[in-house]
Motif scaffolding. Structure first.
Motif, PDB file in Angstrom:
ATOM      1  N   UNK A 103      30.001  36.918   7.683  1.00  0.00           N
ATOM      2  CA  UNK A 103      28.765  36.121   7.801  1.00  0.00           C
ATOM      3  C   UNK A 103      28.567  35.227   6.578  1.00  0.00           C
ATOM      4  N   UNK A 104      29.636  34.613   6.119  1.00  0.00           N
ATOM      5  CA  UNK A 104      29.571  33.656   5.020  1.00  0.00           C
ATOM      6  C   UNK A 104      29.566  34.249   3.632  1.00  0.00           C
ATOM      7  N   UNK A 105      29.594  35.572   3.526  1.00  0.00           N
ATOM      8  CA  UNK A 105      29.573  36.228   2.214  1.00  0.00           C
ATOM      9  C   UNK A 105      30.927  36.838   1.897  1.00  0.00           C
ATOM     10  N   UNK A 106      31.341  36.725   0.622  1.00  0.00           N
ATOM     11  CA  UNK A 106      32.609  37.294   0.193  1.00  0.00           C
ATOM     12  C   UNK A 106      32.469  38.792  -0.073  1.00  0.00           C
ATOM     13  N   UNK A 107      33.471  39.552   0.360  1.00  0.00           N
ATOM     14  CA  UNK A 107      33.458  40.993   0.161  1.00  0.00           C
ATOM     15  C   UNK A 107      34.846  41.462  -0.252  1.00  0.00           C
ATOM     16  N   UNK A 108      34.889  42.436  -1.166  1.00  0.00           N
ATOM     17  CA  UNK A 108      36.123  43.152  -1.458  1.00  0.00           C
ATOM     18  C   UNK A 108      36.219  44.313  -0.491  1.00  0.00           C
ATOM     19  N   UNK A 109      37.421  44.564   0.002  1.00  0.00           N
ATOM     20  CA  UNK A 109      37.619  45.579   1.030  1.00  0.00           C
ATOM     21  C   UNK A 109      38.288  46.807   0.429  1.00  0.00           C
TER      22      UNK A 109
ATOM     23  N   UNK B  43      32.920  50.133   3.676  1.00  0.00           N
ATOM     24  CA  UNK B  43      34.121  49.773   2.924  1.00  0.00           C
ATOM     25  C   UNK B  43      34.049  48.361   2.339  1.00  0.00           C
ATOM     26  N   UNK B  44      32.948  47.675   2.541  1.00  0.00           N
ATOM     27  CA  UNK B  44      32.821  46.281   2.108  1.00  0.00           C
ATOM     28  C   UNK B  44      31.882  46.197   0.909  1.00  0.00           C
ATOM     29  N   UNK B  45      32.354  45.574  -0.171  1.00  0.00           N
ATOM     30  CA  UNK B  45      31.600  45.483  -1.424  1.00  0.00           C
ATOM     31  C   UNK B  45      31.335  44.015  -1.735  1.00  0.00           C
ATOM     32  N   UNK B  46      30.061  43.597  -1.742  1.00  0.00           N
ATOM     33  CA  UNK B  46      29.748  42.185  -2.024  1.00  0.00           C
ATOM     34  C   UNK B  46      30.282  41.757  -3.391  1.00  0.00           C
ATOM     35  N   UNK B  47      30.845  40.579  -3.441  1.00  0.00           N
ATOM     36  CA  UNK B  47      31.370  40.027  -4.691  1.00  0.00           C
ATOM     37  C   UNK B  47      30.225  39.409  -5.491  1.00  0.00           C
ATOM     38  N   UNK B  48      30.119  39.721  -6.784  1.00  0.00           N
ATOM     39  CA  UNK B  48      29.059  39.114  -7.601  1.00  0.00           C
ATOM     40  C   UNK B  48      29.164  37.587  -7.602  1.00  0.00           C
ATOM     41  N   UNK B  49      28.021  36.945  -7.755  1.00  0.00           N
ATOM     42  CA  UNK B  49      27.988  35.483  -7.722  1.00  0.00           C
ATOM     43  C   UNK B  49      28.814  34.908  -8.867  1.00  0.00           C
ATOM     44  N   UNK B  50      29.381  33.739  -8.611  1.00  0.00           N
ATOM     45  CA  UNK B  50      30.156  32.966  -9.591  1.00  0.00           C
ATOM     46  C   UNK B  50      31.513  33.585  -9.932  1.00  0.00           C
ATOM     47  N   UNK B  51      31.927  34.649  -9.251  1.00  0.00           N
ATOM     48  CA  UNK B  51      33.267  35.191  -9.461  1.00  0.00           C
ATOM     49  C   UNK B  51      34.240  34.419  -8.577  1.00  0.00           C
ATOM     50  N   UNK B  52      35.255  33.761  -9.158  1.00  0.00           N
ATOM     51  CA  UNK B  52      36.206  32.997  -8.346  1.00  0.00           C
ATOM     52  C   UNK B  52      36.972  33.893  -7.373  1.00  0.00           C
ATOM     53  N   UNK B  53      37.377  33.327  -6.257  1.00  0.00           N
ATOM     54  CA  UNK B  53      38.095  34.097  -5.252  1.00  0.00           C
ATOM     55  C   UNK B  53      39.376  34.699  -5.811  1.00  0.00           C
ATOM     56  N   UNK B  54      40.098  33.933  -6.657  1.00  0.00           N
ATOM     57  CA  UNK B  54      41.363  34.418  -7.203  1.00  0.00           C
ATOM     58  C   UNK B  54      41.163  35.612  -8.133  1.00  0.00           C
ATOM     59  N   UNK B  55      39.965  35.796  -8.659  1.00  0.00           N
ATOM     60  CA  UNK B  55      39.660  36.988  -9.447  1.00  0.00           C
ATOM     61  C   UNK B  55      39.148  38.103  -8.543  1.00  0.00           C
ATOM     62  N   UNK B  56      38.344  37.753  -7.566  1.00  0.00           N
ATOM     63  CA  UNK B  56      37.737  38.752  -6.683  1.00  0.00           C
ATOM     64  C   UNK B  56      38.775  39.538  -5.902  1.00  0.00           C
ATOM     65  N   UNK B  57      39.889  38.894  -5.543  1.00  0.00           N
ATOM     66  CA  UNK B  57      40.912  39.580  -4.741  1.00  0.00           C
ATOM     67  C   UNK B  57      41.610  40.679  -5.543  1.00  0.00           C
TER      68      UNK B  57
END
Length: 364
Positions: free
Chosen positions: A88-94, A152-166
């Motif tokens: 739903x438009x939000x980034x999550x770590x799995x 199992x889904x953890x919201x990614x903090x704001x301003x964290x780039x995708x390449x770091x979040x993965x």
């Protein structure tokens, strides 16, 4: 959906085991295929933004995984357990674990303690054996979509780039492992400046370690990153690190040592790294395995002659995964670990990339 499907082949397994990285990548038992996305009650669809190539994935593809863990995987499967998704438009770590709760079972003793990484039912229940990425019933992140329970889904903090979040998943492995070194030693030597080693270097400081951190970096580009990440001293190989701290003794053709490092983190995942870590640990010291050596020979005398302690880290608890996600804003320049982002069609290039390779399955 499009996905990279791994289908075991015994002839290719043994050939890859013998030849290692010399085995032609085009002959690996991996192919781009159309794979159906199953429906499962209690699971939500997650669009894959990025998915990492892990050392354990490469070990599987090149025949280096130990046979003793094979009953706890199931194939054919879509690989990929390091997943950054979008819901739903939000980034999550799995969190890719599939434990008692995911399998429709009452919690085993480990899950009751919150130690889901040690779940005793990973080959039981309503799902095939294995975590996400090693499970024939649920596709992993080397495809366009996955299924996961909301827990199992953890919201990614704001301003964290995708390449770091993965990197949240491997960072969780590191966090769990480093906590096993407490009470903190005065010094830590890290063997191997790949993804896990460099994550460990930064995570030590973020977790409150104030002692000296030394690093063994095989290649110049790894040494440069280790220096930028705050290593107090660098060594180009394990022997150089050993001779810096240990006294040598000889008898006939044999060499032995006294002294070494209080704590050694083995992050290369190689048999050579494991043997070197045992040699580098001082008397009464500790060795942490972050990498995953499989069937290897080793001189076991350090366990009794030097009383070296050995611990490992394979996965994590839910709290440790959440802690890793929470650390992402504090860890600087983790994006420097990324060696390239590839579409699924370029999987052969991804498997030979220097640095951490990522797949972006949904290329718009």
């Amino acid at each position: 959906m499009k996905a990279l499907l791994y289908t075991p082949s015994l002839p290719r397994f043994f050939a890859a085991r013998v030849l290692g990285k010399r085995f032609p990548r085009r002959l690996l038992p991996l192919r781009l295929a159309e794979v159906p996305l199953p429906q499962r009650e209690g699971f939500v669809r997650v669009r894959v933004r990025l998915s990492g190539v892990c050392g354990s994935d490469l070990a599987l593809l090149y025949g280096k995984s130990p046979p003793s863990i094979s009953p706890f995987f199931s194939f054919p499967a879509v690989l990929g357990h390091e997943v950054l998704g979008e819901v739903e438009g939000s980034l999550v770590a799995v969190n890719p674990l599939l434990t008692c709760a995911d399998r429709g079972l009452p919690p085993c003793p480990a899950c009751q303690r919150g130690e889901e990484g040690l779940c005793q039912n990973v080959a039981e229940g309503s799902l095939a054996p294995g975590m996400l990425g090693y499970n024939r019933d649920l596709p992993g992140g080397w495809g366009e979509w996955i299924l996961a329970r909301p827990e199992r889904l953890y919201p990614i903090p704001v301003h964290v780039p995708e390449e770091r979040a993965v990197l949240a998943e491997p960072l969780a492995v590191v966090v769990r492992g480093l906590k096993k070194l407490k009470p903190w030693p005065k010094e830590v030597l890290i063997l191997g400046m790949g993804t896990l080693g460099l994550l460990a270097l930064q995570a030590l400081r973020a977790l409150g370690f104030s002692g000296k951190v030394y690093a063994v970096a095989k290649y110049p580009h790894q040494a440069a990153k280790a220096k930028a990440f705050g290593a107090d001293a660098l060594f180009s190989n394990a022997r150089e690190a050993l001779l810096e701290r240990a006294r040598r003794y000889r008898y006939l053709l044999f060499e032995g040592h006294r002294g070494g490092y209080e704590a050694v983190v083995e992050a290369s995942g190689s048999g050579a790294g494991f043997r070197q870590a045992l040699a580098l640990a001082q008397e009464g010291g500790r060795v942490l395995l972050l990498g995953a050596p499989g069937l290897e020979w080793a001189d076991l005398s350090p366990f009794w002659f030097k009383e070296v302690g050995l611990v490992g880290s394979y996965t994590y608890s839910p709290e440790e995964f959440a802690q890793a996600v929470g650390l992402l804003p504090e860890l600087s320049d983790l994006e420097a670990l990324i060696g390239g982002i590839f579409p699924l069609t370029d999987w052969q290039k991804a498997l030979s990339a220097k640095g951490k390779a990522l797949f972006r399955p949904n290329v718009s």
